[in-house]
Design an enzyme around this catalytic site. Structure first.
Site, PDB file in Angstrom:
ATOM      1  N   ILE A 157      86.737  21.197  44.217  1.00 13.52           N
ATOM      2  CA  ILE A 157      85.799  20.446  43.387  1.00 13.52           C
ATOM      3  C   ILE A 157      85.955  20.942  41.965  1.00 13.52           C
ATOM      4  CG2 ILE A 157      83.382  19.869  42.950  1.00 13.52           C
ATOM      5  CD1 ILE A 157      82.807  20.413  45.910  1.00 13.52           C
ATOM      6  N   CYS A 158      86.242  20.032  41.051  1.00 15.79           N
ATOM      7  CA  CYS A 158      86.353  20.343  39.625  1.00 15.79           C
ATOM      8  C   CYS A 158      87.416  21.420  39.382  1.00 15.79           C
ATOM      9  CB  CYS A 158      84.984  20.752  39.096  1.00 15.79           C
ATOM     10  SG  CYS A 158      84.858  20.758  37.293  1.00 15.79           S
ATOM     11  N   THR A 159      87.056  22.513  38.682  1.00 14.32           N
ATOM     12  CA  THR A 159      88.051  23.527  38.320  1.00 14.32           C
ATOM     13  C   THR A 159      88.489  24.398  39.493  1.00 14.32           C
ATOM     14  OG1 THR A 159      86.313  25.068  37.633  1.00 14.32           O
ATOM     15  CG2 THR A 159      87.270  23.643  35.926  1.00 14.32           C
ATOM     16  N   THR A 206      91.128  16.721  38.408  1.00 12.29           N
ATOM     17  CA  THR A 206      90.070  17.666  38.096  1.00 12.29           C
ATOM     18  C   THR A 206      89.165  17.008  37.070  1.00 12.29           C
ATOM     19  OG1 THR A 206      89.585  19.958  37.452  1.00 12.29           O
ATOM     20  CG2 THR A 206      91.323  18.831  36.216  1.00 12.29           C
TER      21      THR A 206
END
Length: 349
Positions: free
Chosen positions: A118-120, A138
């Site tokens: 998730i994300c970074t 991302t």
């Protein structure tokens, strides 16, 4: 042992909590995977949080720490490993290399385990080499840096999430919810995922290819929106729906309606209608014994051939193969080697 006599075991999701983690994103897997149950009331997933260190506190980006009860050995038991975002990835974010501690933890992951970020959190998967030669995404603000640091990855900054079979990546925050719901849908079908979405009070489905960042202001409460037109269309998916029909529901010209629809939804009315019809077809294929021809009419595709083309484009699988997967596989879809082989990254034109 016959398929139906195997002892029940929930799918084990292990969430890797790293220092500097975002509490909201850490909680997403627990919220989404902690809800689904089978017909006998048994939880379909077991969600465990672990650290790269022995059990103890993990710092967050907020003014509190999280007391994690499991060390890295939990990764060895995972069917799915999820890495949420962290703001303190150090050399992972700065040079694209793992710390010894993190490398040792990731080495415990069993071959064949599904990986997601998730994300970074994607930087962790990238630094470990899991994304080499693969598509990934991302948060839009970090996409350029991710591509520069890991040139062997095909970074797409414009989508909510990418399903590449055994490795999945998402944009930030709410896109993590979309990704987890997508995995539930992939594992157990639309009805289960929709039930989780209702209980979580979030939209049941945002396509992975939907744009993650669209510069648009919050609509003025006094302005007309396209909400009524969408509700009207959802009640008539089995009928032919023209763009002018939807525009008339909002008393707008076709041009104004199309512009307003894109501002609010992020895709064209035609793309949105196709997405809704695919979802209707998926639900009926999973939950009913209707013929493919009947489902095609009920979902608004008109003919089985038209529905087959749209499902192939969206899912990479025919209606018959999709239904067979749920009827013979206990409702569990396997990508990367099964009928959904290949990645799910729908265009955003």
């Amino acid at each position: 042992m016959p398929h139906d006599e195997r002892p029940f075991r929930p799918h084990r999701v292990v969430v890797l909590a790293l220092d500097g983690l975002l509490p909201f994103e850490l909680g997403i897997p627990h919220r989404i995977f902690g809800r689904p149950k089978d017909a006998e009331g048994r939880h379909l997933y077991e969600v465990v949080t672990c650290s790269v260190r022995p059990p103890g506190p993990v710092e967050t980006d907020a003014d509190f720490a999280v007391d994690v009860a499991h060390g890295p050995e939990a990764l060895a038991t995972a069917d799915t490993v999820i890495v949420p975002a962290s703001y303190e990835l150090g050399p992972v974010f700065e040079q694209g290399v793992l710390t010894d501690e993190l490398a040792a933890a990731l080495a415990m992951i069993r071959p064949g385990a599904r990986l997601a970020s998730i994300c970074t959190g994607v930087y962790v998967l990238a630094a470990a080499g899991f994304l080499d030669g693969r598509p990934a995404t991302t948060h839009w603000a970090d996409a350029e840096r991710l591509q520069r640091l890991f040139p062997r990855i095909d970074v797409d900054p414009d989508v909510l999430f990418i399903d590449d079979g055994d490795v999945l990546t998402s944009a930030g925050v709410a896109a993590g919810i979309d990704l987890c719901l997508h995995m539930v849908r992939r594992d157990h079908g639309t009805a289960v995922a929709n039930d989780v979405a209702r209980r979580t009070v979030v939209p049941p489905h945002r396509d992975g290819g939907q744009a993650q960042y669209i510069e648009r202001p919050v609509p003025d409460p006094q302005q007309a929106t396209t909400t009524a037109a969408r509700a009207w269309a959802l009640g008539r998916l089995h009928e032919p729906i023209q763009l002018r029909d939807m525009a008339e529901q909002e008393a707008m010209s076709v041009r104004t309606f199309t512009r307003r629809f894109r501002e609010e939804v992020g895709i064209s009315p035609g793309q949105w209608l196709t997405q809704q019809r695919v979802e209707r077809a998926r639900h009926l294929l999973e939950s009913s014994d209707l013929s493919v021809d009947r489902i095609a009419r009920n979902a608004g595709f008109g003919t089985a051939q038209s529905m087959r083309q749209h499902l192939q484009a969206a899912l990479g699988v025919t209606p018959t193969a999709y239904r067979r997967t749920f009827r013979t596989g206990g409702g569990s879809l396997q990508t990367g080697g099964g009928p959904f082989e290949g990645h799910d990254r729908v265009g955003t034109s």
